[in-house]
Enzyme design. Structure first.
Site, PDB file in Angstrom:
ATOM      1  N   THR A 126      39.883  32.018  53.610  1.00 27.95           N
ATOM      2  CA  THR A 126      38.854  31.404  54.330  1.00 27.95           C
ATOM      3  C   THR A 126      39.354  30.444  55.330  1.00 27.95           C
ATOM      4  O   THR A 126      40.309  29.711  54.916  1.00 27.95           O
ATOM      5  CB  THR A 126      37.979  30.735  53.378  1.00 27.95           C
ATOM      6  OG1 THR A 126      37.346  31.594  52.476  1.00 27.95           O
ATOM      7  CG2 THR A 126      36.786  29.953  54.109  1.00 27.95           C
TER       8      THR A 126
ATOM      9  N   ARG B 239      27.671  39.064  45.939  1.00 26.35           N
ATOM     10  CA  ARG B 239      28.327  37.903  45.634  1.00 26.35           C
ATOM     11  C   ARG B 239      28.250  36.999  46.642  1.00 26.35           C
ATOM     12  O   ARG B 239      29.005  37.291  47.643  1.00 26.35           O
ATOM     13  CB  ARG B 239      29.736  38.220  44.834  1.00 26.35           C
ATOM     14  CG  ARG B 239      30.451  37.004  44.571  1.00 26.35           C
ATOM     15  CD  ARG B 239      31.417  36.451  45.634  1.00 26.35           C
ATOM     16  NE  ARG B 239      32.145  35.515  45.031  1.00 26.35           N
ATOM     17  CZ  ARG B 239      32.935  34.517  45.754  1.00 26.35           C
ATOM     18  NH1 ARG B 239      33.035  35.066  47.086  1.00 26.35           N
ATOM     19  NH2 ARG B 239      33.915  33.837  45.363  1.00 26.35           N
ATOM     20  N   VAL B 240      28.127  35.697  46.620  1.00 29.38           N
ATOM     21  CA  VAL B 240      28.312  34.773  47.507  1.00 29.38           C
ATOM     22  C   VAL B 240      29.173  33.587  46.947  1.00 29.38           C
ATOM     23  O   VAL B 240      29.026  33.125  45.794  1.00 29.38           O
ATOM     24  CB  VAL B 240      26.822  34.022  48.034  1.00 29.38           C
ATOM     25  CG1 VAL B 240      27.168  32.974  49.012  1.00 29.38           C
ATOM     26  CG2 VAL B 240      26.143  35.063  48.745  1.00 29.38           C
ATOM     27  N   GLY B 241      30.138  33.231  47.936  1.00 28.01           N
ATOM     28  CA  GLY B 241      31.116  32.175  47.336  1.00 28.01           C
ATOM     29  C   GLY B 241      30.857  30.698  48.024  1.00 28.01           C
ATOM     30  O   GLY B 241      29.339  30.633  48.264  1.00 28.01           O
ATOM     31  N   ASP B 242      31.750  29.783  47.965  1.00 26.80           N
ATOM     32  CA  ASP B 242      31.508  28.729  48.373  1.00 26.80           C
ATOM     33  C   ASP B 242      31.267  28.345  50.046  1.00 26.80           C
ATOM     34  O   ASP B 242      30.267  27.403  50.303  1.00 26.80           O
ATOM     35  CB  ASP B 242      32.644  27.692  48.020  1.00 26.80           C
ATOM     36  CG  ASP B 242      33.815  28.190  48.149  1.00 26.80           C
ATOM     37  OD1 ASP B 242      34.188  29.390  48.455  1.00 26.80           O
ATOM     38  OD2 ASP B 242      34.745  27.233  48.768  1.00 26.80           O
TER      39      ASP B 242
ATOM     40  N   THR C 173      38.956  26.167  50.392  1.00 22.91           N
ATOM     41  CA  THR C 173      39.186  27.728  50.152  1.00 22.91           C
ATOM     42  C   THR C 173      39.783  27.911  48.649  1.00 22.91           C
ATOM     43  O   THR C 173      40.068  26.891  48.062  1.00 22.91           O
ATOM     44  CB  THR C 173      40.545  27.831  51.258  1.00 22.91           C
ATOM     45  OG1 THR C 173      40.751  29.315  51.276  1.00 22.91           O
ATOM     46  CG2 THR C 173      41.744  26.950  50.958  1.00 22.91           C
ATOM     47  N   GLY C 174      39.831  29.128  48.346  1.00 26.00           N
ATOM     48  CA  GLY C 174      39.955  29.477  46.942  1.00 26.00           C
ATOM     49  C   GLY C 174      38.983  29.992  46.320  1.00 26.00           C
ATOM     50  O   GLY C 174      37.962  30.591  47.064  1.00 26.00           O
TER      51      GLY C 174
ATOM     52  N   GLY D  21      35.713  30.380  44.980  1.00 24.62           N
ATOM     53  CA  GLY D  21      34.336  29.637  45.557  1.00 24.62           C
ATOM     54  C   GLY D  21      33.903  29.277  44.108  1.00 24.62           C
ATOM     55  O   GLY D  21      33.055  28.303  44.327  1.00 24.62           O
TER      56      GLY D  21
HETATM   57  C1  SD4 Z   1      35.236  32.654  48.389  1.00 24.05           C
HETATM   58  N1  SD4 Z   1      36.325  30.519  49.007  1.00 24.05           N
HETATM   59  O1  SD4 Z   1      34.462  33.378  48.908  1.00 24.05           O
HETATM   60  C2  SD4 Z   1      36.157  31.908  49.376  1.00 24.05           C
HETATM   61  C3  SD4 Z   1      37.151  32.649  49.572  1.00 24.05           C
HETATM   62  C4  SD4 Z   1      38.514  32.115  49.798  1.00 24.05           C
HETATM   63  O2  SD4 Z   1      40.670  31.694  48.863  1.00 24.05           O
HETATM   64  O3  SD4 Z   1      38.602  31.221  50.305  1.00 24.05           O
HETATM   65  N2  SD4 Z   1      39.686  32.735  49.264  1.00 24.05           N
HETATM   66  O4  SD4 Z   1      35.160  32.213  47.406  1.00 24.05           O
END
Ligand code: SD4
Length: 339
Positions: free
Chosen positions: A195, A223-226, A246-247, A249
């Site tokens: 991200t 699916r929805v992340g952060d 990032t990471g 979510g």
């Molecule tokens: C998510 N945080 O959709 C985002 C993806 C991301 O490293 O940043 N991945 O969870």
């Protein structure tokens, strides 16, 4: 007065910068002094190109909100980037679904989630903020709104992303890799990362932020992340500062990560210490799982001081101000520090 803590922090950053010299030949003496406004920072190495675009707006006296929108549109449009915007990897049913949000100095915010067929979700997020009484639109409703606003629908799944998805389908195992969402990443590509979250302060001292992603590759449909969640993937308070993440979510949402970082800065934490505390809370709740997952936070305070912290090493962020437009700085991390 000589500030030992600040000196040590700058020494550590300058040592890290030397390690990343392929991006910048900056020496300790050239190090950007925190507080040099305007400034823009963003996640990962693709943040360098995004910052440069945002800088055009900031350098000409423009608004941080315009800067962050223009900046993150660069990775959104990049056909070599499989984690943001057009050419993002699809979910496990083959749909490219995009998430983004934006927040300005007045606390206005807009967001889209699980949106298909629109290449620049950040622009739609801004339109949600500016043209509707709402904060968030999802799925078909978000696409419909974008079309009503005059944005063209397009196919986002590229042949390359489709091929990666078909390879994934052979085993169909979902296990996000640390710092690499995409198991079938292109060898040699420098765009392996995730991200983009961007934070900017303009000449007036106003702060805005943007965050945009295609989310975890091969996620469940829907699916929805952060990243599109205000307070999780992004938060800005113009009195205090801004944060983005990032990471994985799900862990950021569970801890309302970016809001937490901003609130910690309000209590007096430095940006780096605030990011570190937010990371520590995730690790404390899930000490075993945390060994195999990545979450990184990036933050800036009202003075333009910035910092980052991640669970795992490998997270980097890009910084751009009047002195240097292409800095890449490795974020500190829990596991690197404790090894
Ligand atoms: C998510 N945080 O959709 C985002 C993806 C991301 O490293 O940043 N991945 O969870």
């Amino acid at each position: 007065m000589f500030n030992r803590r600040k000196f040590l922090r700058i020494s550590a950053v300058s040592a890290s910068i030397t390690a990343l010299s392929k991006y910048s030949t900056v020496k300790a003496a050239d190090l950007i002094a925190p507080g040099n406004l305007p400034i823009v920072i963003s996640t990962w190495d693709f943040g360098i190109a995004a910052n440069k675009e945002a800088w055009k707006t900031l350098a000409s006296g423009g608004r941080a909100l315009d800067a962050v929108e223009a900046g993150v549109k660069i990775p959104e449009a990049d056909m070599n980037n499989h984690t943001v915007g057009r050419a993002g990897y699809p979910d496990r049913d083959g749909h490219v679904t995009l998430d983004a949000c934006i927040m300005d100095e007045f606390g206005n915010c807009g967001s889209v989630a699980a949106m298909e067929n629109i290449a620049h979700p950040i622009t739609v997020a801004r339109l949600v903020m500016e043209k509707t009484p709402h904060v968030m639109l999802v799925g078909d409703g978000a696409t419909q709104f974008a079309v009503e606003q005059g944005i063209k629908k397009e196919k986002l799944l590229t042949p390359e992303s489709e091929e990666a998805w078909k390879k994934w389908l052979v085993k169909a195992e979902y296990s996000p890799k640390i710092n690499i969402e995409n198991e079938q990443r292109r060898p040699g590509s420098k765009y392996n990362h995730d991200t983009i979250g961007m934070l900017a302060i303009d000449v007036k001292g106003n702060i805005s932020g943007a965050c945009t992603t295609s989310g975890m590759a091969f996620k469940l449909h829907g699916r929805v992340g952060d990243s599109p969640i205000i307070g999780a993937g992004l938060y800005v308070d113009n009195e205090v500062g801004g944060a983005t993440s990032t990471g994985v979510g799900e862990e950021v949402i569970r801890n309302v990560g970016s809001f937490l970082v901003v609130e910690l800065m309000r209590q007096g934490y430095s940006p780096e210490d605030a990011c570190k505390e937010a990371v520590n809370r995730i690790i404390k709740k899930k000490p075993v799982a945390a060994k195999n997952l990545q979450v990184g936070f990036l933050a800036i305070n009202k003075k333009g001081e910035y910092g980052a912290y991640a669970i795992q090493e490998g997270f980097s962020f890009a910084v751009c101000d009047s002195k240097k437009q292409d800095l890449l700085i490795p974020g500190k991390s829990f596991y690197k520090e404790s090894k």
